[in-house]
Design an enzyme around this catalytic site. Structure first.
Site: not given
Ligand code: HEM
Ligand SMILES: *[C@@H]1O[C@H](CO)[C@@H](O)[C@H](O)[C@H]1NC(C)=O
Ligand SMILES: *[C@@H]1O[C@H](CO)[C@@H](O)[C@H](O)[C@H]1NC(C)=O
Ligand SMILES: *[C@@H]1O[C@H](CO)[C@@H](O)[C@H](O)[C@H]1NC(C)=O
Ligand SMILES: *[C@@H]1O[C@H](CO)[C@@H](O)[C@H](O)[C@H]1NC(C)=O
Ligand SMILES: *[C@@H]1O[C@H](CO)[C@@H](O)[C@H](O)[C@H]1NC(C)=O
Ligand SMILES: *[C@@H]1O[C@H](CO)[C@@H](O)[C@H](O)[C@H]1NC(C)=O
Ligand SMILES: *[C@@H]1O[C@H](CO)[C@@H](O)[C@H](O)[C@H]1NC(C)=O
Ligand SMILES: *[C@@H]1O[C@H](CO)[C@@H](O)[C@H](O)[C@H]1NC(C)=O
Length: 334
Positions: A67, A71-72, A75, A99, A168, A198
């Site tokens: 992730r 996020h890098d 932006v 973040n 996003p 995810h």
């Molecule tokens: C399509 C739009 C996306 C949205 C709206 C989104 C949103 C989120 C949100 C809200 C979380 C939970 C954060 C928290 O509760 O602290 C999350 C976790 C995560 N996202 Fe996304 N995300 C998106 C795309 C992506 C992409 C493109 C990647 C990587 C290629 C990614 C990888 C992850 C991973 C691996 C987690 C779990 C992180 C952890 O357990 O520390 N996400 N995302």
């Protein structure tokens, strides 16, 4: 006469066309798979070893590191700007809405940087460490491998306002997601593919609890959540409970990188609104891609490798722009 005058002008046309192509993709052309081949040949092994170590005590760390690269890159491109801490000159992206209290793994990035500095001082950028860390994390979790393109340099600045608007939101509509991906040159296939990240990791109740009780100000739960999954999530995240309780993004194989994410969407078990919309938005172009990845893990893995390269190519600093930070948290000399 005609033939002789045409030959040079069409050659000229090709040259102009090639120059235009180059201008349209000025920086991606400058990354290369062998960038550190002589200056730091063991860099991938070092990254993988430190992550493996961290995994011993933190099964979530691979998801968190993947992730960070996302996020890098969203932006101002993949430039390590996310890693800068607050200072006199820097308003850290770590305090931006997507973040804060959410991105994690910065200590492991520091450990990777230290290990690399011991072998090859002043050579490998923090932006490249995030790209290598993302790939190693996916492989260590059971996902595909790919050749990471390298040669990014680190920013001298952060963009907190950009982080607030370019990353996003889980509450965005499919149209919002699509346009935020398009803004960095990623298409609908990249959106569906990269959302497959995810398949592991966690999300806090606050990122999806509106869906459980008062979706879109309707006073009712999101109708696209399956009844049994809704009950499970309501028990985990009571209406006035702590928003920071963690749920697994993939309830089936929680720490494994596989294609179950897409079957979850087909079963109305997408955790975030932004996940389920990929399958439940009527008539959307994303639905057939979800179906294809759900039925064919190789197709998903192949696409994921390509989309990670696409994401990693978002406007990197190259050549003599930026710097190679010696500490990922600070601009050199500050
Ligand atoms: C399509 C739009 C996306 C949205 C709206 C989104 C949103 C989120 C949100 C809200 C979380 C939970 C954060 C928290 O509760 O602290 C999350 C976790 C995560 N996202 Fe996304 N995300 C998106 C795309 C992506 C992409 C493109 C990647 C990587 C290629 C990614 C990888 C992850 C991973 C691996 C987690 C779990 C992180 C952890 O357990 O520390 N996400 N995302
Ligand atoms: C490469 O890195 C690995 C992991 O840190 C280490 O075990 C190995 O000895 C290194 N190899 C060389 C040639 O430096
Ligand atoms: C973020 O975490 C800190 C420390 O754990 C806590 O004091 C603060 O309330 C949290 N903020 C949000 C918005 O959850
Ligand atoms: C970004 O969002 C955070 C959290 O909502 C806010 O505290 C901060 O002031 C915003 N920063 C900028 C530069 O817009
Ligand atoms: C989605 O886009 C609309 C129109 O640009 C905007 O008003 C809205 O705030 C966005 N919603 C989210 C959650 O990003
Ligand atoms: C939310 O409600 C608005 C207004 O009723 C509607 O236009 C929109 O499509 C709804 N969004 C979702 C995701 O259901
Ligand atoms: C949650 O808090 C609100 C406002 O304090 C209150 O009206 C509501 O009854 C509470 N709901 C539950 C389930 O406790
Ligand atoms: C699955 O996807 C792979 C990679 O795109 C493709 O080669 C293969 O033919 C597909 N398998 C099936 C059963 O469709
Ligand atoms: C920080 O800002 C000050 C004043 O604007 C400037 O003189 C200094 O060069 C900056 N330092 C760095 C490392 O950018």
């Amino acid at each position: 006469m005609m033939v002789r005058s045409h030959a040079p002008s069409s050659l000229m046309g090709i040259a102009v066309f090639a120059a235009l192509l180059f201008l349209l993709h000025p920086s991606s052309a400058q990354l290369s798979s062998n960038f550190y081949a002589t200056s730091c040949p063991n860099v991938s092994n070092i990254v993988q070893t430190v992550i493996q170590q961290a995994l011993q005590s933190d099964p979530r760390i691979t998801a968190s590191l993947l992730r960070l690269h996302f996020h890098d890159c969203f932006v101002d491109g993949c430039d390590g700007s996310l890693l800068l801490d607050n200072s006199a000159n820097i308003s850290s992206e770590k305090d931006a809405a997507p973040n804060t209290n959410s991105t994690r793994g910065f200590d492991v990035v520091d450990n990777i940087k230290s290990a690399i500095e011991s072998s090859c001082p002043g050579t490998v950028s923090c932006a490249d460490i995030l790209a290598l860390g993302a790939q190693a994390s996916v492989v260590l979790s059971g996902g595909p491998s790919w050749t990471v393109l390298l040669g990014r340099r680190d920013s001298l600045t952060a963009n907190q306002a950009g982080a607030n608007t370019s990353i996003p939101s889980p509450f965005g509509s499919l149209a919002n997601l699509t346009s935020q991906f398009a803004a960095v040159g990623l298409d609908t296939n990249d959106l569906v593919t990269l959302s497959g990240a995810h398949t592991f990791g966690r999300a806090q109740c606050r990122t999806f609890s509106p869906r459980l009780y008062n979706f879109n100000a309707s006073g009712s739960p999101d109708p696209t959540i399956s009844p049994s999954y809704l009950t499970t999530l309501q028990q985990l995240c009571p209406q006035n409970g702590s928003g920071s309780v963690l749920a697994n993004l993939d309830p089936t194989t929680v720490d494994t990188f596989d294609n179950n994410y897409y079957a979850n969407l087909q079963n109305n078990q997408g955790l975030l609104q932004s996940d389920q919309e990929l399958f439940s938005t009527s008539g959307a172009a994303t639905i057939s891609i979800v179906n294809s990845f759900s039925g064919n893990q190789s197709a998903f893995f192949q696409s994921f490798a390509q989309s990670m390269i696409n994401m990693g190519n978002i406007s990197p600093l190259t050549g003599s722009s930026g710097e190679i930070r010696s500490n990922c948290r600070k601009v050199n000399g500050s």
